[in-house]
Design a protein around this motif. Sequence first.
Motif, PDB file in Angstrom:
ATOM      1  N   ILE A 184      -4.173   3.959  12.557  1.00  0.00           N
ATOM      2  CA  ILE A 184      -3.039   3.034  12.465  1.00  0.00           C
ATOM      3  C   ILE A 184      -3.084   2.261  11.150  1.00  0.00           C
ATOM      4  N   ALA A 185      -4.270   1.843  10.730  1.00  0.00           N
ATOM      5  CA  ALA A 185      -4.396   1.121   9.462  1.00  0.00           C
ATOM      6  C   ALA A 185      -4.022   2.024   8.283  1.00  0.00           C
ATOM      7  N   ALA A 186      -4.392   3.303   8.341  1.00  0.00           N
ATOM      8  CA  ALA A 186      -4.032   4.233   7.275  1.00  0.00           C
ATOM      9  C   ALA A 186      -2.519   4.437   7.220  1.00  0.00           C
ATOM     10  N   GLN A 187      -1.884   4.539   8.395  1.00  0.00           N
ATOM     11  CA  GLN A 187      -0.426   4.674   8.430  1.00  0.00           C
ATOM     12  C   GLN A 187       0.252   3.427   7.872  1.00  0.00           C
ATOM     13  N   ALA A 188      -0.255   2.246   8.233  1.00  0.00           N
ATOM     14  CA  ALA A 188       0.318   0.994   7.737  1.00  0.00           C
ATOM     15  C   ALA A 188       0.137   0.899   6.220  1.00  0.00           C
ATOM     16  N   SER A 189      -0.982   1.332   5.723  1.00  0.00           N
ATOM     17  CA  SER A 189      -1.232   1.307   4.286  1.00  0.00           C
ATOM     18  C   SER A 189      -0.251   2.222   3.553  1.00  0.00           C
ATOM     19  N   ASP A 190      -0.012   3.424   4.130  1.00  0.00           N
ATOM     20  CA  ASP A 190       0.939   4.350   3.517  1.00  0.00           C
ATOM     21  C   ASP A 190       2.349   3.767   3.496  1.00  0.00           C
ATOM     22  N   LEU A 191       2.768   3.100   4.590  1.00  0.00           N
ATOM     23  CA  LEU A 191       4.098   2.501   4.649  1.00  0.00           C
ATOM     24  C   LEU A 191       4.228   1.334   3.676  1.00  0.00           C
ATOM     25  N   LEU A 192       3.172   0.540   3.563  1.00  0.00           N
ATOM     26  CA  LEU A 192       3.235  -0.622   2.683  1.00  0.00           C
ATOM     27  C   LEU A 192       3.245  -0.224   1.205  1.00  0.00           C
ATOM     28  N   GLU A 193       2.687   0.928   0.872  1.00  0.00           N
ATOM     29  CA  GLU A 193       2.673   1.365  -0.521  1.00  0.00           C
ATOM     30  C   GLU A 193       4.080   1.695  -1.013  1.00  0.00           C
ATOM     31  N   THR A 194       4.964   2.059  -0.096  1.00  0.00           N
ATOM     32  CA  THR A 194       6.337   2.375  -0.497  1.00  0.00           C
ATOM     33  C   THR A 194       7.185   1.121  -0.677  1.00  0.00           C
TER      34      THR A 194
END
Length: 152
Positions: A23-33
């Motif tokens: 979940i943290a990796a997914q949140a990191s990917d979303l926040l990078e955009t």
Amino acid sequence: PTQPRQQPQSSEALVLYDHAAQIAAQASDLLETCEDVQDELAEITLLQGAVSGAKSRAQAQAFLSSKSKEAPASEPPPSSGLQQRLAAYDAGKVGDSFKLAEVPPGFRPIQCKPLLFDVAHNYLDFPDFDEKAGVVQEKKGGGLFGWFRGNS
């Protein structure tokens, strides 16, 4: 009151930590955009490090709990010698006498090496049958420096 089961709890914790890391990796990917979310991205990075550390601690605790169950069976008895108890720490009590070695030591089988037989062969004296057989040996000048000693 029932005793909590140690092994299933550690496996459940590991699964939860894996899920939290995903979940943290997914949140990191979303926040990078997104734009202007550097503070949130830094918090997610810290969260990923904390989840990784917690997962490592859970793995270590599961390993130690499994080893602590096995340890009493593998420890040598306190009456054995010091060489057998090198891995076991026992401070002892004041006035106790410590058994340092077994006297006499116990028998242990060892492998026989052919070298022992070869060394024994060097010390055997074989009888000389040349005189009985009538063989006469001629004395020759010996070696490289035979001319120096006067032998031809």
